[in-house]
Design a protein around this motif. Structure first.
Motif, mmCIF file in Angstrom:
data_model
loop_
_atom_site.group_PDB
_atom_site.id
_atom_site.type_symbol
_atom_site.label_atom_id
_atom_site.label_comp_id
_atom_site.label_asym_id
_atom_site.label_seq_id
_atom_site.Cartn_x
_atom_site.Cartn_y
_atom_site.Cartn_z
ATOM 1 N N ARG A 156 -38.781 -50.851 -40.168
ATOM 2 C CA ARG A 156 -37.721 -51.303 -39.265
ATOM 3 C C ARG A 156 -36.356 -50.926 -39.831
ATOM 4 N N SER A 157 -36.203 -51.094 -41.109
ATOM 5 C CA SER A 157 -34.965 -50.748 -41.792
ATOM 6 C C SER A 157 -34.650 -49.266 -41.591
ATOM 7 N N ARG A 158 -35.644 -48.430 -41.782
ATOM 8 C CA ARG A 158 -35.474 -46.980 -41.637
ATOM 9 C C ARG A 158 -35.078 -46.608 -40.206
ATOM 10 N N LEU A 159 -35.727 -47.218 -39.211
ATOM 11 C CA LEU A 159 -35.409 -46.954 -37.811
ATOM 12 C C LEU A 159 -33.943 -47.268 -37.522
ATOM 13 N N ILE A 160 -33.480 -48.414 -37.976
ATOM 14 C CA ILE A 160 -32.102 -48.833 -37.719
ATOM 15 C C ILE A 160 -31.117 -47.900 -38.414
ATOM 16 N N ARG A 161 -31.356 -47.623 -39.673
ATOM 17 C CA ARG A 161 -30.464 -46.747 -40.440
ATOM 18 C C ARG A 161 -30.433 -45.330 -39.850
ATOM 19 N N ASN A 162 -31.609 -44.789 -39.521
ATOM 20 C CA ASN A 162 -31.669 -43.439 -38.951
ATOM 21 C C ASN A 162 -30.972 -43.357 -37.593
ATOM 22 N N THR A 163 -31.102 -44.406 -36.800
ATOM 23 C CA THR A 163 -30.426 -44.434 -35.496
ATOM 24 C C THR A 163 -28.921 -44.406 -35.694
ATOM 25 N N ARG A 164 -28.425 -45.250 -36.571
ATOM 26 C CA ARG A 164 -26.977 -45.301 -36.842
ATOM 27 C C ARG A 164 -26.490 -43.949 -37.351
ATOM 28 N N MET A 165 -27.211 -43.390 -38.306
ATOM 29 C CA MET A 165 -26.793 -42.124 -38.900
ATOM 30 C C MET A 165 -26.851 -40.974 -37.885
ATOM 31 N N SER A 166 -27.834 -40.990 -36.997
ATOM 32 C CA SER A 166 -27.932 -39.928 -35.992
ATOM 33 C C SER A 166 -26.755 -39.962 -35.025
ATOM 34 N N LEU A 167 -26.138 -41.134 -34.886
ATOM 35 C CA LEU A 167 -24.952 -41.258 -34.038
ATOM 36 C C LEU A 167 -23.680 -40.932 -34.812
ATOM 37 N N ALA A 199 -35.627 -57.181 -39.540
ATOM 38 C CA ALA A 199 -34.998 -57.191 -38.222
ATOM 39 C C ALA A 199 -35.991 -57.739 -37.200
ATOM 40 N N PRO A 200 -35.565 -58.705 -36.385
ATOM 41 C CA PRO A 200 -36.481 -59.268 -35.388
ATOM 42 C C PRO A 200 -36.831 -58.250 -34.298
ATOM 43 N N ASP A 201 -37.888 -58.554 -33.562
ATOM 44 C CA ASP A 201 -38.367 -57.641 -32.517
ATOM 45 C C ASP A 201 -37.275 -57.277 -31.520
ATOM 46 N N PHE A 202 -36.466 -58.264 -31.101
ATOM 47 C CA PHE A 202 -35.433 -57.974 -30.110
ATOM 48 C C PHE A 202 -34.417 -56.974 -30.661
ATOM 49 N N ALA A 203 -34.120 -57.046 -31.956
ATOM 50 C CA ALA A 203 -33.159 -56.129 -32.567
ATOM 51 C C ALA A 203 -33.723 -54.718 -32.622
ATOM 52 N N VAL A 204 -34.990 -54.599 -32.934
ATOM 53 C CA VAL A 204 -35.635 -53.283 -32.960
ATOM 54 C C VAL A 204 -35.612 -52.678 -31.560
ATOM 55 N N ALA A 205 -35.917 -53.491 -30.545
ATOM 56 C CA ALA A 205 -35.879 -53.000 -29.164
ATOM 57 C C ALA A 205 -34.462 -52.570 -28.792
ATOM 58 N N TYR A 206 -33.456 -53.355 -29.170
ATOM 59 C CA TYR A 206 -32.055 -53.034 -28.892
ATOM 60 C C TYR A 206 -31.674 -51.696 -29.533
ATOM 61 N N LYS A 236 -33.651 -49.260 -30.350
ATOM 62 C CA LYS A 236 -34.358 -48.178 -29.656
ATOM 63 C C LYS A 236 -33.638 -47.792 -28.362
ATOM 64 N N VAL A 237 -33.104 -48.783 -27.653
ATOM 65 C CA VAL A 237 -32.330 -48.490 -26.444
ATOM 66 C C VAL A 237 -31.031 -47.779 -26.814
ATOM 67 N N ILE A 238 -30.376 -48.241 -27.871
ATOM 68 C CA ILE A 238 -29.154 -47.573 -28.351
ATOM 69 C C ILE A 238 -29.439 -46.110 -28.667
ATOM 70 N N VAL A 258 -25.071 -48.278 -23.550
ATOM 71 C CA VAL A 258 -25.083 -49.569 -24.247
ATOM 72 C C VAL A 258 -23.671 -49.947 -24.680
ATOM 73 N N ALA A 259 -22.936 -48.993 -25.242
ATOM 74 C CA ALA A 259 -21.568 -49.274 -25.676
ATOM 75 C C ALA A 259 -20.716 -49.745 -24.512
ATOM 76 N N LYS A 260 -20.886 -49.120 -23.364
ATOM 77 C CA LYS A 260 -20.125 -49.518 -22.181
ATOM 78 C C LYS A 260 -20.549 -50.911 -21.697
ATOM 79 N N ALA A 261 -21.842 -51.194 -21.763
ATOM 80 C CA ALA A 261 -22.357 -52.483 -21.292
ATOM 81 C C ALA A 261 -21.880 -53.649 -22.149
ATOM 82 N N VAL A 262 -21.677 -53.422 -23.449
ATOM 83 C CA VAL A 262 -21.274 -54.520 -24.332
ATOM 84 C C VAL A 262 -19.769 -54.588 -24.554
ATOM 85 N N ALA A 263 -19.042 -53.629 -23.966
ATOM 86 C CA ALA A 263 -17.580 -53.606 -24.141
ATOM 87 C C ALA A 263 -16.905 -54.703 -23.359
#
Length: 92
Positions: free
Chosen positions: A30-41, A69-76, A78-80, A87-92
Motif C-alpha cells: 500500500r505504501s508503494r502504491l501511494i508513493r508511486n502515484t504521488r511521484m508519477s504526478l 493506509a485504510p482501504d478507502f485511502a487506497v481506493a482514493y 487509485k482514483v487519483i 479529483v483535484a477539481k472535485a476537492v477544490a
C-alpha cells in the motif's frame, strides 16, 4: 490469541533481522502504491497532500509504512492515479 502468518522468517545469522508478517507485506504494498502515484504526478508530499486534501503527516506515515493506509485511502489514491485533474477539481 491469533498468531500472524510469517511471510519471510528472520535470518538467524542476523541478530537485527526480524520476521515479516502478511500484514507488514500488505502495508508495504500500500505504501508503494501511494508513493508511486504521488511521484508519477511529479508532486512533493506537501503538494500532493494539499492538492488532494490529505494531511501531510498522514500521507508521510502511509508512504513510510509506519501506518497501514485504510482501504478507502487506497481506493482514493487509485482514483487519483486515473483521474488526477478531476479529483483535484472535485476537492477544490
Amino acid at each position: 490469541m491469533k498468531k500472524e502468518h510469517i511471510m519471510l522468517p528472520a535470518d538467524l545469522a542476523d541478530s537485527e533481522d526480524f520476521d515479516v508478517t502478511d500484514e507488514a507485506v500488505e502495508r508495504g504494498l500500500r505504501s508503494r502504491l501511494i508513493r508511486n502515484t504521488r511521484m508519477s504526478l511529479g508532486l512533493s508530499q506537501s503538494e500532493f497532500a494539499s492538492r488532494f486534501r490529505v494531511p501531510v503527516g498522514t500521507l508521510r506515515d502511509w508512504e513510510q509504512a509506519r501506518v497501514t493506509a485504510p482501504d478507502f485511502a487506497v481506493a482514493y489514491v487509485k482514483v487519483i492515479a486515473q483521474h488526477p485533474e478531476m479529483v483535484a477539481k472535485a476537492v477544490a
